[in-house]
Every structure is written in C-alpha cells, then in structure tokens.
Design a protein around this motif. Structure first.
Motif, mmCIF file in Angstrom:
data_model
loop_
_atom_site.group_PDB
_atom_site.id
_atom_site.type_symbol
_atom_site.label_atom_id
_atom_site.label_comp_id
_atom_site.label_asym_id
_atom_site.label_seq_id
_atom_site.Cartn_x
_atom_site.Cartn_y
_atom_site.Cartn_z
ATOM 1 N N GLU A 64 0.820 -1.212 0.000
ATOM 2 C CA GLU A 64 0.000 0.000 0.000
ATOM 3 C C GLU A 64 0.852 1.260 0.000
ATOM 4 O OE1 GLU A 64 -4.041 -0.006 1.958
ATOM 5 O OE2 GLU A 64 -2.933 -1.336 3.308
ATOM 6 N N LEU A 65 2.135 1.118 -0.323
ATOM 7 C CA LEU A 65 3.049 2.244 -0.353
ATOM 8 C C LEU A 65 3.588 2.426 -1.762
ATOM 9 C CD1 LEU A 65 5.054 1.339 2.870
ATOM 10 C CD2 LEU A 65 3.199 3.024 2.666
ATOM 11 N N LYS A 66 4.027 3.638 -2.049
ATOM 12 C CA LYS A 66 4.626 3.951 -3.341
ATOM 13 C C LYS A 66 6.001 4.564 -3.106
ATOM 14 C CE LYS A 66 0.239 4.556 -5.707
ATOM 15 N NZ LYS A 66 0.288 3.330 -6.492
ATOM 16 N N ASP A 67 6.898 4.337 -4.068
ATOM 17 C CA ASP A 67 8.239 4.912 -3.938
ATOM 18 C C ASP A 67 8.240 6.373 -4.385
ATOM 19 O OD1 ASP A 67 8.317 4.935 -6.735
ATOM 20 O OD2 ASP A 67 10.042 3.595 -6.892
ATOM 21 N N LYS A 68 9.404 6.974 -4.438
ATOM 22 C CA LYS A 68 9.510 8.404 -4.759
ATOM 23 C C LYS A 68 9.015 8.742 -6.153
ATOM 24 C CE LYS A 68 14.058 8.693 -6.692
ATOM 25 N NZ LYS A 68 15.033 9.717 -6.875
ATOM 26 N N ASN A 69 8.922 7.728 -7.035
ATOM 27 C CA ASN A 69 8.447 7.940 -8.400
ATOM 28 C C ASN A 69 6.976 7.578 -8.568
ATOM 29 O OD1 ASN A 69 11.069 8.686 -9.309
ATOM 30 N ND2 ASN A 69 11.606 6.522 -9.339
ATOM 31 N N GLY A 70 6.322 7.161 -7.478
ATOM 32 C CA GLY A 70 4.924 6.782 -7.550
ATOM 33 C C GLY A 70 4.697 5.331 -7.920
ATOM 34 N N SER A 71 5.759 4.512 -8.000
ATOM 35 C CA SER A 71 5.625 3.094 -8.312
ATOM 36 C C SER A 71 5.178 2.323 -7.068
ATOM 37 C CB SER A 71 6.959 2.512 -8.786
ATOM 38 O OG SER A 71 7.379 3.140 -9.973
ATOM 39 N N TRP A 74 6.048 -3.602 -3.566
ATOM 40 C CA TRP A 74 5.549 -4.939 -3.279
ATOM 41 C C TRP A 74 6.544 -5.692 -2.395
ATOM 42 C CZ3 TRP A 74 0.954 -6.746 -5.447
ATOM 43 C CH2 TRP A 74 0.411 -5.968 -6.470
ATOM 44 N N GLU A 75 6.029 -6.632 -1.625
ATOM 45 C CA GLU A 75 6.878 -7.576 -0.912
ATOM 46 C C GLU A 75 7.734 -8.283 -1.961
ATOM 47 O OE1 GLU A 75 6.146 -11.390 2.062
ATOM 48 O OE2 GLU A 75 4.459 -10.477 1.020
ATOM 49 N N GLY A 76 9.039 -8.349 -1.728
ATOM 50 C CA GLY A 76 9.956 -8.954 -2.690
ATOM 51 C C GLY A 76 10.642 -7.950 -3.593
ATOM 52 N N ASP A 77 10.218 -6.682 -3.543
ATOM 53 C CA ASP A 77 10.885 -5.651 -4.339
ATOM 54 C C ASP A 77 12.244 -5.318 -3.744
ATOM 55 O OD1 ASP A 77 9.068 -5.272 -6.369
ATOM 56 O OD2 ASP A 77 8.137 -3.503 -5.482
ATOM 57 N N ILE A 78 13.122 -4.837 -4.601
ATOM 58 C CA ILE A 78 14.421 -4.333 -4.165
ATOM 59 C C ILE A 78 14.394 -2.824 -4.385
ATOM 60 C CG2 ILE A 78 16.918 -4.376 -4.556
ATOM 61 C CD1 ILE A 78 16.513 -7.276 -5.593
ATOM 62 N N VAL A 79 14.715 -2.087 -3.332
ATOM 63 C CA VAL A 79 14.688 -0.626 -3.390
ATOM 64 C C VAL A 79 16.075 -0.076 -3.102
ATOM 65 C CG1 VAL A 79 12.249 -0.449 -2.730
ATOM 66 C CG2 VAL A 79 13.999 -0.390 -0.956
ATOM 67 N N MET A 80 16.303 1.118 -3.600
ATOM 68 C CA MET A 80 17.569 1.812 -3.364
ATOM 69 C C MET A 80 17.265 3.100 -2.616
ATOM 70 S SD MET A 80 20.892 1.603 -4.223
ATOM 71 C CE MET A 80 21.067 0.778 -5.789
ATOM 72 N N ALA A 81 18.089 3.409 -1.620
ATOM 73 C CA ALA A 81 17.950 4.664 -0.888
ATOM 74 C C ALA A 81 18.888 5.684 -1.514
ATOM 75 C CB ALA A 81 18.282 4.466 0.577
ATOM 76 N N ASN A 121 10.055 7.007 5.335
ATOM 77 C CA ASN A 121 10.648 8.030 4.478
ATOM 78 C C ASN A 121 10.724 7.577 3.027
ATOM 79 O OD1 ASN A 121 11.665 10.461 3.780
ATOM 80 N ND2 ASN A 121 13.531 10.301 4.993
ATOM 81 N N LEU A 122 9.556 7.329 2.448
ATOM 82 C CA LEU A 122 9.477 6.780 1.100
ATOM 83 C C LEU A 122 10.016 7.707 0.029
ATOM 84 C CD1 LEU A 122 5.959 5.192 1.408
ATOM 85 C CD2 LEU A 122 8.173 4.079 1.617
ATOM 86 N N VAL A 127 12.155 1.826 -6.315
ATOM 87 C CA VAL A 127 12.136 0.420 -6.700
ATOM 88 C C VAL A 127 13.068 0.243 -7.891
ATOM 89 C CG1 VAL A 127 10.733 -1.478 -7.585
ATOM 90 C CG2 VAL A 127 9.784 0.062 -5.858
ATOM 91 N N ILE A 128 14.037 -0.689 -7.760
ATOM 92 C CA ILE A 128 14.997 -0.929 -8.841
ATOM 93 C C ILE A 128 14.887 -2.339 -9.408
ATOM 94 C CG2 ILE A 128 16.624 0.826 -8.061
ATOM 95 C CD1 ILE A 128 18.308 -1.513 -6.856
ATOM 96 N N GLY A 129 14.049 -3.177 -8.827
ATOM 97 C CA GLY A 129 13.881 -4.547 -9.294
ATOM 98 C C GLY A 129 13.172 -5.368 -8.244
ATOM 99 N N ASN A 130 13.297 -6.685 -8.356
ATOM 100 C CA ASN A 130 12.710 -7.573 -7.349
ATOM 101 C C ASN A 130 13.577 -8.810 -7.191
ATOM 102 O OD1 ASN A 130 11.513 -9.911 -8.960
ATOM 103 N ND2 ASN A 130 10.618 -8.134 -9.999
ATOM 104 N N ILE A 131 13.378 -9.502 -6.099
ATOM 105 C CA ILE A 131 14.211 -10.644 -5.719
ATOM 106 C C ILE A 131 14.093 -11.811 -6.707
ATOM 107 C CG2 ILE A 131 12.488 -11.684 -4.187
ATOM 108 C CD1 ILE A 131 16.268 -11.549 -3.513
#
Length: 142
Positions: A64-71, A74-81, A121-122, A127-131
C-alpha cells in the motif's frame, strides 16, 4: 478501505499478474476482476471467474506504499535509498534493500534473512527490481 492485492509470476508464461490471491487444492491463482475475466454472473449469487495459476515462490503482497516515483512497492521488491534517512543513522546511501514482511509489518532488509526496520521516508526509496527477476541486485545475490 485498505487495498489488499497480491502479485505472482504466471506458470504458463512467466509474466507478472496482480490482483486477488486464490488458493484451491494446494494451487495458487491470481484473479483480477474485469468484465473480460468474469465469464458468467448468475442470479444465484455465484460467478465464474478466470484466474491464472502463479508460482507460489513468487507471491508477494502490495504494501500500500509507493516509492519516490509513484511506483507500487511490493513484498519482494528491491529498493535503493538515495539519501540518508534520519530514522536510520546507519542506512547507507546507494545500497539495495529488500522489502519483506516480518514481525507483523513490511520491513527493509539487506537479505532474505535479516529484516532490520520498518519502511519509512518513502521519498528517498526507489524500486529498482525484485528478488525473483534481479537477485543479483542484493549483496551476495547469485
């Protein structure tokens, strides 16, 4: 109302499918309600739907959350700070983190075994990919 949805990779073609998660006789299916996916709507309160079977190892829930780009995240996503988060003094910029569900909440982790904090602090996460498609993005990925 909460938006509860799941995603998983289809067994027939490997593409991602999102929607409602159904389990029937040990098999997992994703159903996304559209007029094309509902075959029959009877007056008896029953409907016939089309659902696609998915690989259970790839099933993840929407946070239910979106990253800084509005994407969607999901559980299993890989994110970059991209910058430091004051809540996590030891959060290192430029390191990938896995989104996972642990201890009753969605968390960030360095790998599938080490959850260490809830998502916050989304505006610094992307999101850069997934596992499942990009395991090499995580430290120690194969």
């Amino acid at each position: 109302m909460r938006e509860i949805k799941f995603r998983g990779k289809r067994l027939d073609n490997g593409k991602w499918e999102s929607g409602d998660l159904l389990e029937n006789q040990g098999r997992n299916f994703i159903y996304h309600a559209t007029s094309e996916s509902t075959i029959e709507d009877n007056d008896d309160g029953r409907i016939v739907v089309v659902a696609v079977e998915v690989d259970p190892a790839t099933i993840g829930q929407y946070t239910e959350l979106k990253d800084k780009n509005g994407s969607d995240i999901w559980e299993g996503d890989i994110v970059m700070a991209e910058s430091r988060d004051e809540e996590y003094d030891n959060l290192l910029v430029g390191l990938p983190f896995l989104i996972m569900f642990s201890y009753g909440e969605f968390c960030i982790a360095e790998d599938e075994e080490s959850p260490w904090g809830s998502i916050s602090n989304l505006d610094i996460l992307e999101v850069i990919g997934n596992i499942h498609d990009n395991p090499e993005l995580l430290k120690g990925g194969e």
